[in-house]
Scaffold this motif. Structure first.
Motif, PDB file in Angstrom:
ATOM      1  N   PRO A   7       0.839  -1.204   0.000  1.00 42.73           N
ATOM      2  CA  PRO A   7       0.000   0.000   0.000  1.00 42.73           C
ATOM      3  C   PRO A   7       0.872   1.251   0.000  1.00 42.73           C
ATOM      4  CG  PRO A   7       0.098  -0.914   2.197  1.00 42.73           C
ATOM      5  CD  PRO A   7       0.818  -1.882   1.296  1.00 42.73           C
ATOM      6  N   PRO A   8       0.315   2.383  -0.427  1.00 39.04           N
ATOM      7  CA  PRO A   8       1.055   3.642  -0.353  1.00 39.04           C
ATOM      8  C   PRO A   8       1.388   3.995   1.100  1.00 39.04           C
ATOM      9  CG  PRO A   8      -0.912   3.887  -1.701  1.00 39.04           C
ATOM     10  CD  PRO A   8      -1.003   2.556  -1.026  1.00 39.04           C
ATOM     11  N   THR A   9       2.453   4.754   1.269  1.00 38.65           N
ATOM     12  CA  THR A   9       2.867   5.220   2.584  1.00 38.65           C
ATOM     13  C   THR A   9       2.490   6.691   2.728  1.00 38.65           C
ATOM     14  OG1 THR A   9       4.722   3.701   2.600  1.00 38.65           O
ATOM     15  CG2 THR A   9       4.838   5.559   4.113  1.00 38.65           C
ATOM     16  N   VAL A  10       1.774   7.010   3.796  1.00 35.79           N
ATOM     17  CA  VAL A  10       1.401   8.400   4.090  1.00 35.79           C
ATOM     18  C   VAL A  10       2.321   8.905   5.189  1.00 35.79           C
ATOM     19  CG1 VAL A  10      -0.406   9.935   4.955  1.00 35.79           C
ATOM     20  CG2 VAL A  10      -1.002   8.043   3.425  1.00 35.79           C
ATOM     21  N   THR A  11       2.913  10.071   4.959  1.00 36.36           N
ATOM     22  CA  THR A  11       3.771  10.704   5.951  1.00 36.36           C
ATOM     23  C   THR A  11       3.247  12.094   6.246  1.00 36.36           C
ATOM     24  OG1 THR A  11       5.690   9.505   5.105  1.00 36.36           O
ATOM     25  CG2 THR A  11       6.132  11.430   6.487  1.00 36.36           C
ATOM     26  N   ILE A  12       2.910  12.364   7.503  1.00 39.51           N
ATOM     27  CA  ILE A  12       2.476  13.705   7.904  1.00 39.51           C
ATOM     28  C   ILE A  12       3.738  14.540   8.090  1.00 39.51           C
ATOM     29  CG2 ILE A  12       1.304  15.078   9.671  1.00 39.51           C
ATOM     30  CD1 ILE A  12      -0.520  12.638  10.128  1.00 39.51           C
ATOM     31  N   THR A  13       3.855  15.625   7.314  1.00 39.83           N
ATOM     32  CA  THR A  13       5.058  16.448   7.342  1.00 39.83           C
ATOM     33  C   THR A  13       4.928  17.666   8.248  1.00 39.83           C
ATOM     34  OG1 THR A  13       4.344  17.540   5.302  1.00 39.83           O
ATOM     35  CG2 THR A  13       5.853  15.663   5.087  1.00 39.83           C
ATOM     36  N   SER A  14       3.712  18.089   8.528  1.00 39.58           N
ATOM     37  CA  SER A  14       3.504  19.124   9.544  1.00 39.58           C
ATOM     38  C   SER A  14       2.108  18.987  10.123  1.00 39.58           C
ATOM     39  CB  SER A  14       3.724  20.534   8.985  1.00 39.58           C
ATOM     40  OG  SER A  14       2.686  20.908   8.121  1.00 39.58           O
ATOM     41  N   ALA A  15       2.016  19.300  11.406  1.00 45.21           N
ATOM     42  CA  ALA A  15       0.762  19.168  12.144  1.00 45.21           C
ATOM     43  C   ALA A  15       0.756  20.223  13.242  1.00 45.21           C
ATOM     44  CB  ALA A  15       0.648  17.772  12.746  1.00 45.21           C
ATOM     45  N   PRO A  16      -0.402  20.473  13.845  1.00 42.69           N
ATOM     46  CA  PRO A  16      -0.432  21.437  14.945  1.00 42.69           C
ATOM     47  C   PRO A  16       0.364  20.913  16.139  1.00 42.69           C
ATOM     48  CG  PRO A  16      -2.525  20.305  14.770  1.00 42.69           C
ATOM     49  CD  PRO A  16      -1.711  19.888  13.587  1.00 42.69           C
ATOM     50  N   PRO A  17       0.738  21.793  17.052  1.00 40.12           N
ATOM     51  CA  PRO A  17       1.436  21.330  18.249  1.00 40.12           C
ATOM     52  C   PRO A  17       0.534  20.415  19.078  1.00 40.12           C
ATOM     53  CG  PRO A  17       0.827  23.644  18.466  1.00 40.12           C
ATOM     54  CD  PRO A  17       0.500  23.238  17.071  1.00 40.12           C
ATOM     55  N   THR A  18       1.123  19.620  19.945  1.00 36.81           N
ATOM     56  CA  THR A  18       0.366  18.695  20.778  1.00 36.81           C
ATOM     57  C   THR A  18      -0.687  19.414  21.606  1.00 36.81           C
ATOM     58  OG1 THR A  18       2.252  17.209  20.872  1.00 36.81           O
ATOM     59  CG2 THR A  18       0.565  16.931  22.566  1.00 36.81           C
ATOM     60  N   TYR A  19      -0.329  20.563  22.158  1.00 42.76           N
ATOM     61  CA  TYR A  19      -1.274  21.348  22.958  1.00 42.76           C
ATOM     62  C   TYR A  19      -1.420  22.723  22.326  1.00 42.76           C
ATOM     63  CZ  TYR A  19      -0.442  17.699  26.352  1.00 42.76           C
ATOM     64  OH  TYR A  19      -0.349  16.481  26.962  1.00 42.76           O
ATOM     65  N   THR A  20      -2.658  23.166  22.142  1.00 40.91           N
ATOM     66  CA  THR A  20      -2.928  24.466  21.541  1.00 40.91           C
ATOM     67  C   THR A  20      -4.247  24.991  22.063  1.00 40.91           C
ATOM     68  OG1 THR A  20      -3.170  25.673  19.452  1.00 40.91           O
ATOM     69  CG2 THR A  20      -4.038  23.432  19.515  1.00 40.91           C
ATOM     70  N   ASN A  21      -4.453  26.288  21.957  1.00 37.95           N
ATOM     71  CA  ASN A  21      -5.739  26.865  22.325  1.00 37.95           C
ATOM     72  C   ASN A  21      -6.509  27.321  21.091  1.00 37.95           C
ATOM     73  OD1 ASN A  21      -4.203  29.036  21.627  1.00 37.95           O
ATOM     74  ND2 ASN A  21      -4.615  30.234  23.463  1.00 37.95           N
ATOM     75  N   LEU A  22      -6.044  26.926  19.909  1.00 38.54           N
ATOM     76  CA  LEU A  22      -6.696  27.300  18.657  1.00 38.54           C
ATOM     77  C   LEU A  22      -7.594  26.170  18.157  1.00 38.54           C
ATOM     78  CD1 LEU A  22      -3.612  28.891  16.883  1.00 38.54           C
ATOM     79  CD2 LEU A  22      -5.439  30.058  18.144  1.00 38.54           C
ATOM     80  N   PRO A  23      -8.821  26.473  17.732  1.00 36.21           N
ATOM     81  CA  PRO A  23      -9.715  25.427  17.240  1.00 36.21           C
ATOM     82  C   PRO A  23      -9.428  25.008  15.792  1.00 36.21           C
ATOM     83  CG  PRO A  23     -10.833  27.521  17.199  1.00 36.21           C
ATOM     84  CD  PRO A  23      -9.491  27.767  17.838  1.00 36.21           C
TER      85      PRO A  23
END
Length: 77
Positions: A7-23
């Motif tokens: 199967p194809p490989t999905v790599t997340i290259t950027s994501a929000p920080p673990t803890y945030t106050n933004l919705p």
């Protein structure tokens, strides 16, 4: 014909920080297929919801406080 069992490989290259106050959050990702079939589709699911077509970057807005889970999957041609 060719049989492709990888199967194809999905790599997340950027994501929000673990803890945030933004919705709102944005995820960027790549989907690579090691076989010659190529990637047919990419789908995203937030918090166990139904998978739906998506592309990178993918933005989401959550309506509740707490932990949230983003899943991204890709399928072969």
């Amino acid at each position: 014909f060719e049989v492709d069992l990888n199967p194809p490989t999905v790599t997340i290259t950027s994501a929000p920080p673990t803890y945030t106050n933004l919705p709102a959050a944005s995820f960027t990702f790549t989907a690579v297929d090691s076989g010659s079939a190529g990637v047919a589709s990419i789908e995203c699911s937030l918090d166990g919801g139904a998978f739906a077509p998506c592309s990178s970057p993918h933005a989401v807005v959550v309506g509740s406080v707490g932990s949230h889970n983003m899943r991204i999957r890709a399928s072969d041609n």
